[in-house]
Scaffold this active site. Structure first.
Site, PDB file in Angstrom:
ATOM      1  N   HIS A  32      -6.502  -3.156  -0.968  1.00 22.58           N
ATOM      2  CA  HIS A  32      -5.710  -3.693  -0.119  1.00 22.58           C
ATOM      3  C   HIS A  32      -6.635  -5.080   0.108  1.00 22.58           C
ATOM      4  CE1 HIS A  32      -3.002  -5.125   3.130  1.00 22.58           C
ATOM      5  NE2 HIS A  32      -4.198  -5.674   3.737  1.00 22.58           N
TER       6      HIS A  32
ATOM      7  N   THR B 179       5.239 -13.402   1.831  1.00 24.10           N
ATOM      8  CA  THR B 179       5.881 -12.687   2.874  1.00 24.10           C
ATOM      9  C   THR B 179       5.232 -11.338   3.146  1.00 24.10           C
ATOM     10  OG1 THR B 179       7.565 -12.251   1.405  1.00 24.10           O
ATOM     11  CG2 THR B 179       8.009 -14.006   2.550  1.00 24.10           C
TER      12      THR B 179
ATOM     13  N   HIS C 144      -0.339  -8.646   1.035  1.00 25.21           N
ATOM     14  CA  HIS C 144      -1.117  -7.666   0.048  1.00 25.21           C
ATOM     15  C   HIS C 144      -1.081  -8.403  -1.075  1.00 25.21           C
ATOM     16  CE1 HIS C 144      -2.446  -3.560  -1.497  1.00 25.21           C
ATOM     17  NE2 HIS C 144      -2.183  -4.486  -2.790  1.00 25.21           N
TER      18      HIS C 144
ATOM     19  N   CYS D 122       0.734  -1.313   0.102  1.00 26.64           N
ATOM     20  CA  CYS D 122      -0.150  -0.066  -0.014  1.00 26.64           C
ATOM     21  C   CYS D 122       0.973   1.172   0.035  1.00 26.64           C
ATOM     22  CB  CYS D 122      -1.127   0.007   1.108  1.00 26.64           C
ATOM     23  SG  CYS D 122      -2.308  -1.052   1.004  1.00 26.64           S
TER      24      CYS D 122
ATOM     25  N   HIS E  61      -0.514 -10.205  -4.400  1.00 29.32           N
ATOM     26  CA  HIS E  61       0.152  -9.781  -5.650  1.00 29.32           C
ATOM     27  C   HIS E  61       0.738 -10.977  -6.419  1.00 29.32           C
ATOM     28  CE1 HIS E  61       2.827 -10.881  -2.226  1.00 29.32           C
ATOM     29  NE2 HIS E  61       3.695 -11.402  -3.016  1.00 29.32           N
TER      30      HIS E  61
HETATM   31  P1  5GP Z   1       5.934 -12.882  -1.713  1.00 24.45           P
HETATM   32  O1  5GP Z   1       7.176 -13.900  -0.880  1.00 24.45           O
HETATM   33  O2  5GP Z   1       5.141 -12.303  -0.605  1.00 24.45           O
HETATM   34  O3  5GP Z   1       5.207 -13.864  -2.622  1.00 24.45           O
HETATM   35  O4  5GP Z   1       6.702 -12.010  -2.383  1.00 24.45           O
HETATM   36  C1  5GP Z   1       7.110 -10.656  -2.045  1.00 24.45           C
HETATM   37  C2  5GP Z   1       8.163 -10.047  -2.897  1.00 24.45           C
HETATM   38  O5  5GP Z   1       8.279  -8.943  -2.458  1.00 24.45           O
HETATM   39  C3  5GP Z   1       9.421 -10.837  -3.071  1.00 24.45           C
HETATM   40  O6  5GP Z   1       9.683 -11.077  -4.116  1.00 24.45           O
HETATM   41  C4  5GP Z   1      10.270  -9.542  -2.387  1.00 24.45           C
HETATM   42  O7  5GP Z   1      11.608  -9.608  -3.218  1.00 24.45           O
HETATM   43  C5  5GP Z   1       9.666  -8.453  -2.813  1.00 24.45           C
HETATM   44  N1  5GP Z   1       9.728  -7.219  -1.971  1.00 24.45           N
HETATM   45  C6  5GP Z   1       9.855  -7.233  -0.892  1.00 24.45           C
HETATM   46  N2  5GP Z   1      10.246  -5.889  -0.295  1.00 24.45           N
HETATM   47  C7  5GP Z   1      10.242  -5.070  -1.528  1.00 24.45           C
HETATM   48  C8  5GP Z   1      10.316  -3.731  -1.595  1.00 24.45           C
HETATM   49  O8  5GP Z   1      10.450  -2.801  -0.797  1.00 24.45           O
HETATM   50  N3  5GP Z   1      10.457  -3.329  -2.990  1.00 24.45           N
HETATM   51  C9  5GP Z   1      10.121  -4.215  -4.021  1.00 24.45           C
HETATM   52  N4  5GP Z   1      10.135  -3.617  -5.202  1.00 24.45           N
HETATM   53  N5  5GP Z   1      10.121  -5.438  -4.007  1.00 24.45           N
HETATM   54  C10 5GP Z   1      10.019  -5.734  -2.576  1.00 24.45           C
HETATM   55 ZN    ZN Z   2      -2.008  -3.373   1.264  1.00 29.25          ZN
END
Ligand code: 5GP
Ligand code: ZN
Length: 113
Positions: free
Chosen positions: A46, A94, A97, A7, A99
């Site tokens: 969100h 991780t 939100h 967000c 994605h």
């Molecule tokens: P998840 O593990 O939740 O599926 O994916 C979260 C993703 O967010 C990860 O691939 C991580 O590298 C990315 N990520 C985490 N923090 C940030 C950030 O501050 N900026 C960007 N551009 N990506 C982020």
């Molecule tokens: Zn959010």
């Protein structure tokens, strides 16, 4: 949501490398890319995770997939790509939100990851 990283990125309070934006969707490059193209496609509403998708918010999910098709073309992924959603603790999510990881630019193999 006050304490949500994505967000804050959508609001511009945390910088990101934006690749696409419309009324429903914000997309930006993953900070830790696993392939030459690694874009996070995020609904502007969100929604915590895939498990929270219902008839009140599923338009945002549809718009994410419309955006994915556009971004893939813009990024030159005419040979294919992978879309990944991690949901919840066991799914390895991780950032809470919703994605979609749009990954491509190389042969990703046939394994389900
Ligand atoms: P998840 O593990 O939740 O599926 O994916 C979260 C993703 O967010 C990860 O691939 C991580 O590298 C990315 N990520 C985490 N923090 C940030 C950030 O501050 N900026 C960007 N551009 N990506 C982020
Ligand atoms: Zn959010």
């Amino acid at each position: 949501m006050d304490n949500c990283l994505f967000c804050k990125i959508i609001a511009g309070d945390i910088p990101s490398t934006k690749v696409y934006e419309d009324e429903y969707v914000f997309a930006f490059r993953d900070i830790n890319p696993v392939a030459p193209v690694h874009v996070l496609v995020v609904p502007k509403q969100h929604i915590p995770c895939a498990d929270a998708v219902d008839s009140s918010n599923s338009l945002y999910v549809a718009k994410c997939f419309e955006a994915i098709a556009k971004i893939a073309k813009a990024e030159g992924l005419e040979n294919g790509y992978r879309v990944i959603n991690n949901c919840g603790e066991d799914g390895g999510q991780t950032v809470m939100h919703l994605h979609f990881h749009l990954i491509g630019g190389t042969d990703l193999g046939i394994a389900i990851r």
